[in-house]
Design a protein around this motif. Sequence first.
Motif, PDB file in Angstrom:
ATOM      1  N   GLY A  23     -27.255 -37.253  53.929  1.00  0.00           N
ATOM      2  CA  GLY A  23     -27.366 -36.164  52.958  1.00  0.00           C
ATOM      3  C   GLY A  23     -28.148 -36.612  51.730  1.00  0.00           C
ATOM      4  O   GLY A  23     -28.453 -37.782  51.549  1.00  0.00           O
ATOM      5  N   PRO A  24     -28.499 -35.673  50.882  1.00  0.00           N
ATOM      6  CA  PRO A  24     -29.286 -36.015  49.702  1.00  0.00           C
ATOM      7  C   PRO A  24     -28.532 -36.964  48.775  1.00  0.00           C
ATOM      8  O   PRO A  24     -27.331 -36.853  48.601  1.00  0.00           O
ATOM      9  N   ASN A  25     -29.239 -37.893  48.231  1.00  0.00           N
ATOM     10  CA  ASN A  25     -28.717 -38.842  47.270  1.00  0.00           C
ATOM     11  C   ASN A  25     -29.641 -38.770  46.071  1.00  0.00           C
ATOM     12  O   ASN A  25     -30.759 -39.237  46.129  1.00  0.00           O
ATOM     13  N   ARG A  26     -29.202 -38.136  45.019  1.00  0.00           N
ATOM     14  CA  ARG A  26     -30.059 -37.843  43.879  1.00  0.00           C
ATOM     15  C   ARG A  26     -30.020 -38.946  42.829  1.00  0.00           C
ATOM     16  O   ARG A  26     -28.955 -39.419  42.455  1.00  0.00           O
ATOM     17  N   LEU A  27     -31.209 -39.301  42.384  1.00  0.00           N
ATOM     18  CA  LEU A  27     -31.370 -40.218  41.270  1.00  0.00           C
ATOM     19  C   LEU A  27     -31.834 -39.371  40.090  1.00  0.00           C
ATOM     20  O   LEU A  27     -32.816 -38.632  40.206  1.00  0.00           O
ATOM     21  N   LEU A  28     -31.105 -39.428  38.995  1.00  0.00           N
ATOM     22  CA  LEU A  28     -31.471 -38.671  37.804  1.00  0.00           C
ATOM     23  C   LEU A  28     -32.277 -39.573  36.881  1.00  0.00           C
ATOM     24  O   LEU A  28     -31.958 -40.752  36.714  1.00  0.00           O
ATOM     25  N   GLU A  29     -33.308 -38.992  36.275  1.00  0.00           N
ATOM     26  CA  GLU A  29     -34.188 -39.763  35.408  1.00  0.00           C
ATOM     27  C   GLU A  29     -34.739 -38.846  34.320  1.00  0.00           C
ATOM     28  O   GLU A  29     -35.064 -37.688  34.576  1.00  0.00           O
ATOM     29  N   PHE A  30     -34.840 -39.367  33.101  1.00  0.00           N
ATOM     30  CA  PHE A  30     -35.437 -38.594  32.021  1.00  0.00           C
ATOM     31  C   PHE A  30     -36.940 -38.509  32.207  1.00  0.00           C
ATOM     32  O   PHE A  30     -37.574 -39.430  32.718  1.00  0.00           O
ATOM     33  N   ALA A  31     -37.512 -37.388  31.765  1.00  0.00           N
ATOM     34  CA  ALA A  31     -38.958 -37.192  31.773  1.00  0.00           C
ATOM     35  C   ALA A  31     -39.456 -37.250  30.337  1.00  0.00           C
ATOM     36  O   ALA A  31     -38.763 -36.808  29.411  1.00  0.00           O
ATOM     37  N   GLU A  32     -40.641 -37.764  30.153  1.00  0.00           N
ATOM     38  CA  GLU A  32     -41.234 -37.850  28.822  1.00  0.00           C
ATOM     39  C   GLU A  32     -41.586 -36.450  28.309  1.00  0.00           C
ATOM     40  O   GLU A  32     -42.321 -35.710  28.967  1.00  0.00           O
ATOM     41  N   ILE A  33     -41.067 -36.102  27.155  1.00  0.00           N
ATOM     42  CA  ILE A  33     -41.396 -34.817  26.531  1.00  0.00           C
ATOM     43  C   ILE A  33     -42.678 -35.015  25.735  1.00  0.00           C
ATOM     44  O   ILE A  33     -42.791 -35.949  24.932  1.00  0.00           O
ATOM     45  N   THR A  34     -43.651 -34.140  25.965  1.00  0.00           N
ATOM     46  CA  THR A  34     -44.939 -34.261  25.290  1.00  0.00           C
ATOM     47  C   THR A  34     -45.142 -33.226  24.198  1.00  0.00           C
ATOM     48  O   THR A  34     -46.003 -33.407  23.333  1.00  0.00           O
ATOM     49  N   ASP A  35     -44.386 -32.138  24.225  1.00  0.00           N
ATOM     50  CA  ASP A  35     -44.544 -31.100  23.208  1.00  0.00           C
ATOM     51  C   ASP A  35     -43.335 -30.176  23.237  1.00  0.00           C
ATOM     52  O   ASP A  35     -42.626 -30.086  24.241  1.00  0.00           O
ATOM     53  N   ALA A  36     -43.114 -29.505  22.120  1.00  0.00           N
ATOM     54  CA  ALA A  36     -42.040 -28.516  22.027  1.00  0.00           C
ATOM     55  C   ALA A  36     -42.509 -27.398  21.102  1.00  0.00           C
ATOM     56  O   ALA A  36     -43.121 -27.655  20.068  1.00  0.00           O
ATOM     57  N   ASP A  37     -42.242 -26.183  21.504  1.00  0.00           N
ATOM     58  CA  ASP A  37     -42.655 -25.011  20.738  1.00  0.00           C
ATOM     59  C   ASP A  37     -41.472 -24.510  19.916  1.00  0.00           C
ATOM     60  O   ASP A  37     -40.550 -23.895  20.457  1.00  0.00           O
ATOM     61  N   LEU A  38     -41.522 -24.810  18.625  1.00  0.00           N
ATOM     62  CA  LEU A  38     -40.467 -24.409  17.703  1.00  0.00           C
ATOM     63  C   LEU A  38     -41.064 -23.511  16.620  1.00  0.00           C
ATOM     64  O   LEU A  38     -42.232 -23.665  16.260  1.00  0.00           O
ATOM     65  N   PRO A  39     -40.260 -22.604  16.078  1.00  0.00           N
ATOM     66  CA  PRO A  39     -40.785 -21.746  15.006  1.00  0.00           C
ATOM     67  C   PRO A  39     -40.977 -22.549  13.712  1.00  0.00           C
ATOM     68  O   PRO A  39     -40.441 -23.648  13.562  1.00  0.00           O
ATOM     69  N   GLU A  40     -41.697 -21.968  12.774  1.00  0.00           N
ATOM     70  CA  GLU A  40     -41.922 -22.598  11.471  1.00  0.00           C
ATOM     71  C   GLU A  40     -40.598 -22.713  10.703  1.00  0.00           C
ATOM     72  O   GLU A  40     -40.371 -23.654   9.960  1.00  0.00           O
ATOM     73  N   TYR A  41     -39.727 -21.724  10.884  1.00  0.00           N
ATOM     74  CA  TYR A  41     -38.403 -21.751  10.272  1.00  0.00           C
ATOM     75  C   TYR A  41     -37.441 -20.949  11.154  1.00  0.00           C
ATOM     76  O   TYR A  41     -37.848 -20.162  12.004  1.00  0.00           O
ATOM     77  N   PHE A  42     -36.146 -21.197  10.935  1.00  0.00           N
ATOM     78  CA  PHE A  42     -35.098 -20.462  11.629  1.00  0.00           C
ATOM     79  C   PHE A  42     -34.467 -19.465  10.667  1.00  0.00           C
ATOM     80  O   PHE A  42     -34.452 -19.675   9.459  1.00  0.00           O
ATOM     81  N   GLU A  43     -33.889 -18.415  11.241  1.00  0.00           N
ATOM     82  CA  GLU A  43     -33.063 -17.488  10.481  1.00  0.00           C
ATOM     83  C   GLU A  43     -31.618 -17.730  10.911  1.00  0.00           C
ATOM     84  O   GLU A  43     -31.321 -17.806  12.113  1.00  0.00           O
ATOM     85  N   ARG A  44     -30.733 -17.835   9.930  1.00  0.00           N
ATOM     86  CA  ARG A  44     -29.311 -18.085  10.211  1.00  0.00           C
ATOM     87  C   ARG A  44     -28.748 -16.986  11.106  1.00  0.00           C
ATOM     88  O   ARG A  44     -29.019 -15.811  10.941  1.00  0.00           O
ATOM     89  N   GLY A  45     -27.953 -17.407  12.099  1.00  0.00           N
ATOM     90  CA  GLY A  45     -27.282 -16.465  12.987  1.00  0.00           C
ATOM     91  C   GLY A  45     -28.124 -16.018  14.168  1.00  0.00           C
ATOM     92  O   GLY A  45     -27.622 -15.327  15.048  1.00  0.00           O
ATOM     93  N   GLU A  46     -29.379 -16.419  14.218  1.00  0.00           N
ATOM     94  CA  GLU A  46     -30.261 -16.026  15.322  1.00  0.00           C
ATOM     95  C   GLU A  46     -30.232 -17.077  16.434  1.00  0.00           C
ATOM     96  O   GLU A  46     -29.866 -18.225  16.207  1.00  0.00           O
TER      97      GLU A  46
END
Length: 153
Positions: A23-46
Motif C-alpha cells: 500500500g502507499p507509504n507517504r513521505l511528507l516534505e515541505f516545499a519552498e514557498i517563492t511568493d505569497a499574495d497578501l493585501p496591503e492592509y487587513f480590515e479587522r473582522g474580515e
Amino acid sequence: MKKLAFLLITTFSLLGCSLEDDGPNRLLEFAEITDADLPEYFERGESYDIVVTYLLPSACHVFNGFEARQGQGANSNEIFIGVVTSYDTNLIQCNKEEDDLSREATLKDVRITGEVGTVYTFKFWIGQDSSGEAQYYTVEVPVKDPDTTEEEE
C-alpha cells in the motif's frame, strides 16, 4: 482458557500485519514557498484567502496541504506557514520529469481579529540554511480602518 484466547489474538494480530505491505507509504516534505499574495492592509473582522506560490521538490511530489501555526504566546501576531507535499516512497525511482515545478495553492479564510494598528507578520517557509535552521520569507501586513485616509494617519 484466557491463555488460549491471548495466544490466538496475538497470533492473528501478527499474521494480519505484513512487513511487505504494498500500500502507499507517504513521505511528507515541505516545499519552498517563492511568493505569497497578501493585501496591503487587513480590515479587522474580515477573512482573507492567501494565494501561495511554491516549488514541488520533484515532479513525483503532490500538494498535501498547509501547516500554519501561530508564534509563541497567546497574543503573538506571527504566523508561520509551510506548504506540505507528499511522495509515495513505494516508487523506487521517480521517472516523472517536468520543466516547471511551480504551483499555487490557496490558504482559505484567514480571519483577522487584531485591533487597528496591529501588524501581522507572516513567515513563509523557504528552506533551511547550512546549519539546518529554518529560513522564512517575511511579510508584514497592518490592520487598518478602511475609512481612514492617508492624511489622517
